[in-house]
Scaffold this active site. Structure first.
Site, PDB file in Angstrom:
ATOM      1  N   HIS B 122      99.166 147.122  15.262  1.00 39.60           N
ATOM      2  CA  HIS B 122      99.996 145.885  15.857  1.00 39.60           C
ATOM      3  C   HIS B 122      99.917 146.226  17.446  1.00 39.60           C
ATOM      4  O   HIS B 122      99.126 147.204  17.965  1.00 39.60           O
ATOM      5  CB  HIS B 122     101.416 146.031  15.436  1.00 39.60           C
ATOM      6  N   ASP B 202     102.135 156.693  14.900  1.00 40.26           N
ATOM      7  CA  ASP B 202     102.943 155.331  15.069  1.00 40.26           C
ATOM      8  C   ASP B 202     103.717 155.315  13.611  1.00 40.26           C
ATOM      9  O   ASP B 202     103.207 154.661  12.851  1.00 40.26           O
ATOM     10  CB  ASP B 202     102.375 153.977  15.647  1.00 40.26           C
ATOM     11  N   GLN B 205     106.933 151.714  11.001  1.00 43.07           N
ATOM     12  CA  GLN B 205     106.977 151.110   9.673  1.00 43.07           C
ATOM     13  C   GLN B 205     107.296 152.101   8.714  1.00 43.07           C
ATOM     14  O   GLN B 205     107.371 151.742   7.541  1.00 43.07           O
ATOM     15  CB  GLN B 205     105.973 150.298   9.426  1.00 43.07           C
ATOM     16  N   LYS B 228     114.673 150.358  13.267  1.00 41.09           N
ATOM     17  CA  LYS B 228     113.921 150.026  11.964  1.00 41.09           C
ATOM     18  C   LYS B 228     114.543 151.157  11.004  1.00 41.09           C
ATOM     19  O   LYS B 228     114.279 151.101   9.946  1.00 41.09           O
ATOM     20  CB  LYS B 228     112.677 150.303  12.083  1.00 41.09           C
ATOM     21  N   CYS B 371     102.626 139.906  15.413  1.00 42.61           N
ATOM     22  CA  CYS B 371     101.993 140.945  16.380  1.00 42.61           C
ATOM     23  C   CYS B 371     100.786 141.425  15.889  1.00 42.61           C
ATOM     24  O   CYS B 371     100.528 142.823  16.429  1.00 42.61           O
ATOM     25  CB  CYS B 371     103.257 141.896  16.766  1.00 42.61           C
TER      26      CYS B 371
END
Lengths: 124, 413
Positions: B122, B202, B205, B228, B371
């Protein structure tokens, strides 16, 4: 059943009388909204500053395609100055639905393309 | 997993009025809803001990500092870091990655060094590196995404010169694009370390779906956002492994991150304060701590994986019966790999129209380019609809979305 997608909007989206190619337009202009892929190109025939024919090609969401179709209805037979005077509020009134900030951009792409095509014709 | 009791803990999911449909929230990859415990913790901070941290000597200030540092300890335990000094509070994943690009990348990368990313990153894990590459004349290589297998293709990756691997653990559009058990990601990380490279993961998610253990993952840097993870917006975490602390320079300078300041010069505080200039998002950090406590008390990751995967499978089965729908995520037909994201598009109906029709029924999904504009261009589609589930999602939510989708397709096709 859908308050957002009312019948007139769907009609313009599915069967717009203005979805056509004009072979020898006085001016034409197109834009793409890269964030959602909405694409609109308009073609205008202008005689004595009056829009005597208008057509558009494009793809994208119902709002973007119906809004340009309704705009074509509005400006056909009108002076270009009247078309240039149209603002965001008039377009949102025309499509007659309440839109949030994100979807408003969909509705306003057509106005931008229409007015830019007239401005580029004036500069010729 | 019976999540009726769990749903009760999220006030937004309760029916607002007799007339309104209850919220069917299926946009958890964008942000998760907040349990009462998180909302109350923030409220309690502001109503009973609001003060700045690491400064005042009065009761509220000392309590605020104690709670702020207790949150750091909770994050450390949650991701199994070795020391509290490895946990930096940021405003989110995007800031954490920008911070590493600036604080570590500018100092430790040299012209022609190679950054290895994937084609599914992203913008938050792409643009900081594009900017740094332009500034420092670095090379960027991309691990290709294979549209047939719906996985990253790791064969024939040239690792020569790679100084940093920076990748998403799971994609915000495609879910897991590694092997189902992430084994090829682990192998890649080992190879990167063998050639002297560094690894940034990262996990924005993943953090609410998988148990994340920085030591097992062998991450050098790791980033995620609190919002999140059932926590508040405005707070995120950057993990920096201790062995890299000497390689860092300040990201921002100002209060809180100094050791000594004169009119001529300054010396810097040690980690983690080195990277926390100014007043931090104190209420956010306290809310994040409450979110971690909430997860530790209410959610078992193996049961969550089963629950979320079952929901996604039911969704995929339903989507396959609808005309014109193309699923872009791996449908996991032959496996039981954990799924929490399903992205799709329709032949002729724009994603925004689908999402608006669902929105009218108070069903929240995401539509657009998510994104990831380069990936959307690679897939040659205008926009996607994404449905992302969470711990409180029910089969009823999936039934509602499938019914509404069928109606939208009927109306707009």
């Amino acid at each position: 059943m859908s308050s957002l997608y009312h019948d007139e909007l769907i009609e313009h989206y599915k069967k717009s009388p203005h979805r056509k190619v004009i072979t020898n337009p006085s001016t034409f202009y197109g834009e793409l909204n890269p964030s959602c892929g909405d694409k609109i190109e308009v073609m205008l025939v202008i005689n004595n500053n009056v829009i005597t024919d208008i057509g558009f090609q494009g793809s994208g969401c119902v709002i973007s395609q119906a809004a340009i179709s309704m705009l074509c209805d509005t400006v056909l037979g009108k002076n270009i100055d009247a078309a240039l005077k149209l603002g965001h509020d008039e377009v949102l009134q025309l499509i007659n639905i309440e839109l949030g900030p994100v979807r408003s951009k969909c509705a306003l792409l057509g106005l931008q393309v229409l007015q830019q095509s007239i401005i580029s014709w004036q500069k010729k | 997993m019976n999540n009726t009791a769990l749903r009760e803990k999220f006030p937004i999911l309760k029916k607002a009025s007799k007339e309104a449909a209850p919220l069917a929230y299926l946009d958890n990859a964008a942000t998760t809803q907040k349990p009462t415990a998180v909302i109350d913790a923030i409220c309690e901070f502001y109503t009973t001990y609001n003060a700045n941290v690491h400064r005042g000597l009065y009761g509220a200030a000392e309590k605020a500092t104690t709670h702020y540092e207790a949150a750091r300890n909770a994050v450390k335990q949650f991701i199994n870091a070795q020391s509290n000094t490895e946990i930096v509070f940021t405003k989110g994943t995007t800031e954490a990655i920008n911070l590493i690009a600036s604080s570590w990348g500018k100092k430790n990368l040299l012209p022609h060094d190679v950054l290895l990313l994937s084609q599914v990153e992203h913008h938050a894990n792409l643009l900081p590196w594009l900017e740094l590459a332009r500034e420092k004349n670095l090379e960027i290589r991309y691990i290709p995404y294979d549209q047939t297998t719906k996985k990253l293709s790791l064969e024939n990756i040239n690792l020569t010169g790679v100084k940093l691997l920076a990748v998403q653990h799971t994609s915000n559009v495609l879910g897991n694009v590694w092997d189902n058990d992430f084994s090829n990601l682990f192998t890649l990380i080992t190879k990167i370390h063998e050639i002297g490279g560094t690894v940034l993961l990262d996990v924005a998610q993943s953090i609410a779906h998988y148990p994340i253990d920085v030591q097992k993952l062998k991450a050098d840097f790791l980033a995620f956002s609190g919002h999140k993870l059932y926590g508040p917006t405005g707070v995120g975490v950057l993990y920096v492994k201790s062995s890299h602390h000497k390689e860092l320079v300040p990201y921002q300078v100002g209060g809180s991150m100094i050791s000594h300041v004169s009119y001529e010069r300054a010396s810097w505080a040690a980690m983690p304060h080195l990277l926390e200039a100014g007043t931090p998002p104190i209420a956010g950090v306290i809310g994040l701590h409450a979110a971690i406590n909430f997860i530790n008390t209410n959610i078992s990751f193996p049961a969550l994986a089963q629950h979320e995967t079952a929901l996604c499978k039911a969704l995929i089965t339903g989507l396959n019966t609808l005309p014109g729908i193309h699923i872009v995520t791996d449908t996991g037909d032959s496996t039981n790999a954990h799924q929490h994201i399903v992205s799709f598009y329709h032949d002729t109906i724009h994603a925004h129209d689908i999402a608006s029709c669902l929105g009218e029924k108070n069903i929240a999904v995401r539509a657009g380019n998510h994104c990831v504009q380069p990936l959307i261009a690679l897939l040659k589609i205008p926009a996607l609809v994404r449905i992302s589930v969470g711990a409180y999602t029910t089969l009823h939510d999936i039934t509602l979305v499938l019914q509404a989708l069928a109606e939208a397709i009927n109306l707009l096709r």
